[in-house]
Design an enzyme around this catalytic site. Structure first.
Site, PDB file in Angstrom:
ATOM      1  N   ASP A 103       0.485  -3.514  12.120  1.00 12.42           N
ATOM      2  CA  ASP A 103       0.949  -3.869  10.772  1.00 12.42           C
ATOM      3  C   ASP A 103       1.347  -5.345  10.761  1.00 12.42           C
ATOM      4  O   ASP A 103       2.336  -5.747  11.380  1.00 12.42           O
ATOM      5  CB  ASP A 103       2.150  -2.982  10.402  1.00 12.42           C
ATOM      6  CG  ASP A 103       2.548  -3.174   8.946  1.00 12.42           C
ATOM      7  OD1 ASP A 103       2.558  -2.181   8.201  1.00 12.42           O
ATOM      8  OD2 ASP A 103       2.847  -4.333   8.548  1.00 12.42           O
ATOM      9  N   THR A 108      -1.362   7.445  -0.230  1.00 10.43           N
ATOM     10  CA  THR A 108      -2.692   7.305  -0.875  1.00 10.43           C
ATOM     11  C   THR A 108      -3.448   6.072  -0.368  1.00 10.43           C
ATOM     12  O   THR A 108      -4.651   5.958  -0.588  1.00 10.43           O
ATOM     13  CB  THR A 108      -2.522   7.158  -2.400  1.00 10.43           C
ATOM     14  OG1 THR A 108      -1.775   5.943  -2.645  1.00 10.43           O
ATOM     15  CG2 THR A 108      -1.766   8.326  -2.995  1.00 10.43           C
ATOM     16  N   ARG A 168       0.842  -1.191   0.000  1.00 13.72           N
ATOM     17  CA  ARG A 168       0.000   0.000   0.000  1.00 13.72           C
ATOM     18  C   ARG A 168       0.876   1.238   0.000  1.00 13.72           C
ATOM     19  O   ARG A 168       1.771   1.359   0.833  1.00 13.72           O
ATOM     20  CB  ARG A 168      -0.865   0.053   1.275  1.00 13.72           C
ATOM     21  CG  ARG A 168      -1.940  -0.952   1.333  1.00 13.72           C
ATOM     22  CD  ARG A 168      -3.024  -0.569   2.307  1.00 13.72           C
ATOM     23  NE  ARG A 168      -2.599  -0.032   3.588  1.00 13.72           N
ATOM     24  CZ  ARG A 168      -3.432   0.325   4.542  1.00 13.72           C
ATOM     25  NH1 ARG A 168      -4.733   0.223   4.360  1.00 13.72           N
ATOM     26  NH2 ARG A 168      -2.990   0.784   5.690  1.00 13.72           N
ATOM     27  N   ASP A 170       4.953  -6.262   9.486  1.00 15.67           N
ATOM     28  CA  ASP A 170       6.005  -5.889  10.443  1.00 15.67           C
ATOM     29  C   ASP A 170       5.996  -6.814  11.652  1.00 15.67           C
ATOM     30  O   ASP A 170       7.053  -7.209  12.150  1.00 15.67           O
ATOM     31  CB  ASP A 170       5.824  -4.441  10.895  1.00 15.67           C
ATOM     32  CG  ASP A 170       6.244  -3.441   9.826  1.00 15.67           C
ATOM     33  OD1 ASP A 170       7.039  -3.822   8.945  1.00 15.67           O
ATOM     34  OD2 ASP A 170       5.781  -2.292   9.874  1.00 15.67           O
TER      35      ASP A 170
END
Ligand code: PRP
Ligand code: URA
Length: 209
Positions: A200, A108, A104, A203
């Site tokens: 995340d 945006t 991603r 991560d």
């Protein structure tokens, strides 16, 4: 309209709660994702056709069963989807694995494609598209469109944590794809992260932050 299956078995809820805890480290996070994926794999394969065949036990002849139908391909969305591959391969060891690389854009929040390698006969397979996080749904929707461009007809989406926004996008863009998720969370925050979510996923799986 596609169906949303929230696979909220007590064992899955328990394991997912440990994954959500911010103190859970990468090793346990990976292990728990592996275990939950296996439990969800049981549900995603529930409608796989089976055929009868004669088998011989040490006690005599009886009717046995064999999973038939189309062959399976597992397609993780890189990176975090990789954390769901081993659990599915444990259940379906002869499945082929394709890879779709998407990330991603941080500003945006729209997906960018950087890799695609799929089995040659992907069009004739049942595809399990997997990614632990369905947030805006942009990544999953684009990955599903890439599979359809290759002629794939039967796709199921396997996630861990989903946001209502992502489910809505997938159902609008791909009404033929059922979604299996362990949790339907509340909403997205201003950065398009899922709340309460787990942070995340990439991560946390690979210890990159
Ligand atoms: C995460 C996640 C999904 C995507 C979900 O990947 O694993 O692929 O975001 O968000 P969306 O539904 O809004 O598209 P990310 O882009 O962070 O890449 P990574 O797995 O390489 O960390
Ligand atoms: N990607 C993640 O890894 N987590 C989120 O909450 C949203 C997108």
């Amino acid at each position: 309209m596609s169906e949303l299956h929230v696979v909220d078995h007590p064992l899955i809820k328990h394991k997912l709660s440990i994954m959500r805890e911010k103190s859970t480290g990468a090793k346990d996070f990976r292990q728990l994702l592996d275990e939950i994926t296996m439990l969800m794999g049981y549900e995603i394969s529930r409608d796989f056709p089976i055929s009868e065949k004669q088998i011989e036990t040490p006690m005599g002849v009886t009717t046995g069963y064999e999973v038939g139908g189309k062959k399976v391909a597992i397609v993780p969305i890189l990176r975090a989807g990789m954390g769901m591959v081993n659990g599915l391969l444990e259940l379906m060891p002869v499945a082929r694995v394709g890879h779709i690389g998407l990330y991603r854009n941080e500003e945006t929040h729209t997906p960018v494609v950087y890799y695609c390698k799929l089995p040659e006969d992907i069009a004739s397979r049942t595809v399990i598209l997997c990614d632990p996080m369905l947030a805006t749904g942009g990544s999953a929707s684009d990955a599903a469109a890439m599979l359809k461009e290759k002629g794939v007809k039967d796709i199921r989406m396997l996630c861990l944590v989903s946001a209502p926004e992502g489910v809505k996008k997938m159902q609008e863009d791909h009404p033929d794809i059922d979604i299996y998720t362990a949790s339907l969370d509340e909403k997205l925050n201003d950065n398009c992260y899922i709340l309460p979510g787990l942070g995340d996923a990439g991560d946390r799986l690979y210890g990159t932050k």
